[in-house]
Scaffold this motif. Sequence first.
Motif, PDB file in Angstrom:
ATOM      1  N   LEU A 118       0.812  -1.218   0.000  1.00  0.00           N
ATOM      2  CA  LEU A 118       0.000   0.000   0.000  1.00  0.00           C
ATOM      3  C   LEU A 118       0.846   1.269   0.000  1.00  0.00           C
ATOM      4  CD1 LEU A 118      -3.151  -0.407   2.285  1.00  0.00           C
ATOM      5  CD2 LEU A 118      -3.036   0.020  -0.170  1.00  0.00           C
ATOM      6  N   LEU A 132      -9.917   3.863  -2.850  1.00  0.00           N
ATOM      7  CA  LEU A 132      -9.908   4.030  -1.392  1.00  0.00           C
ATOM      8  C   LEU A 132     -11.013   3.202  -0.747  1.00  0.00           C
ATOM      9  CD1 LEU A 132      -9.121   5.467   1.267  1.00  0.00           C
ATOM     10  CD2 LEU A 132     -10.651   7.323   0.581  1.00  0.00           C
ATOM     11  N   LEU A 162       0.508   4.181  -2.790  1.00  0.00           N
ATOM     12  CA  LEU A 162       0.326   5.601  -2.484  1.00  0.00           C
ATOM     13  C   LEU A 162       1.381   6.451  -3.178  1.00  0.00           C
ATOM     14  CD1 LEU A 162      -0.640   5.738   1.297  1.00  0.00           C
ATOM     15  CD2 LEU A 162      -1.941   6.694  -0.599  1.00  0.00           C
ATOM     16  N   CYS A 180      -4.290   6.693   3.317  1.00  0.00           N
ATOM     17  CA  CYS A 180      -4.921   6.406   2.024  1.00  0.00           C
ATOM     18  C   CYS A 180      -5.832   7.540   1.586  1.00  0.00           C
ATOM     19  CB  CYS A 180      -5.713   5.103   2.109  1.00  0.00           C
ATOM     20  SG  CYS A 180      -4.698   3.615   2.258  1.00  0.00           S
TER      21      CYS A 180
END
Length: 255
Positions: free
Chosen positions: A100, A122, A104, A228
């Motif tokens: 993750l 998201l 990002l 996030c």
Amino acid sequence: LREDEAGDEVGGYVLGCELSRGSFSTVREAYHIEETKVKIGPVVVKIVRKHNIESAEEAMRRELMIWRRLGHPHVLPLLDSFESPMALYAVSPRCTKGNLLQLLNRMCGDPQGAGGLPFATLKRIALQLCSAVRYLHYDAAVAHGDLKLENALLDADENVRLIDFGLSRELFNGGRSSHNQEAGASARGCGSCTAAGSLPYCAPELLRGGLPDRPADCWALGVMLYACLVGRLPFQDAYEPRLVYKIVNAQYELP
């Protein structure tokens, strides 16, 4: 003692390239060898040397004990585990889309800047993370203990797969760690807050010497979801004591 290298055969697997290396473990790509000598894979093998440090071997055995009983679409499965006189091995599927944090960085550009994931992405990731954590807490009775962006891998379809149960603990007494685990953790210290990269996700009670439990996991999950949504971690500071102060006093900025 000689370390495992690319091309070595261990436990029915041919080891490939090194993917990452930590203080006490190495992660390698590998292929399963069938009786016909056909290579099936790739998979990932985590290797912990037995003679590096006793606590690392103990942590790996505890991780395997918890990991092998887990089963959820968004928890990376343990496919196989075995040991040799020199090392412990854990085999899991290969996730090809990174983690993750890398997602990002790819989608948001500057990881220190503003701007989170697109809403559809998201929403999907948030639901998958929450589903996995709920499963761990209420079905498996386990506190993960080290939830962070780097421990949420993405498979070929960019679905979340939680990994790394080395700091996980079984939950008793309404969601708290057992007294035996508390004694062991007190002797070792709070691993989840001393592990590299984990401090920004630590709940205040962990920084005060507490143990991983449901509330601490939920705090770390909130930090992940904030990142996030916003594109950066809520608590950031290059000076560690100041970072601890910000976390304990909940000093963060709303975008």
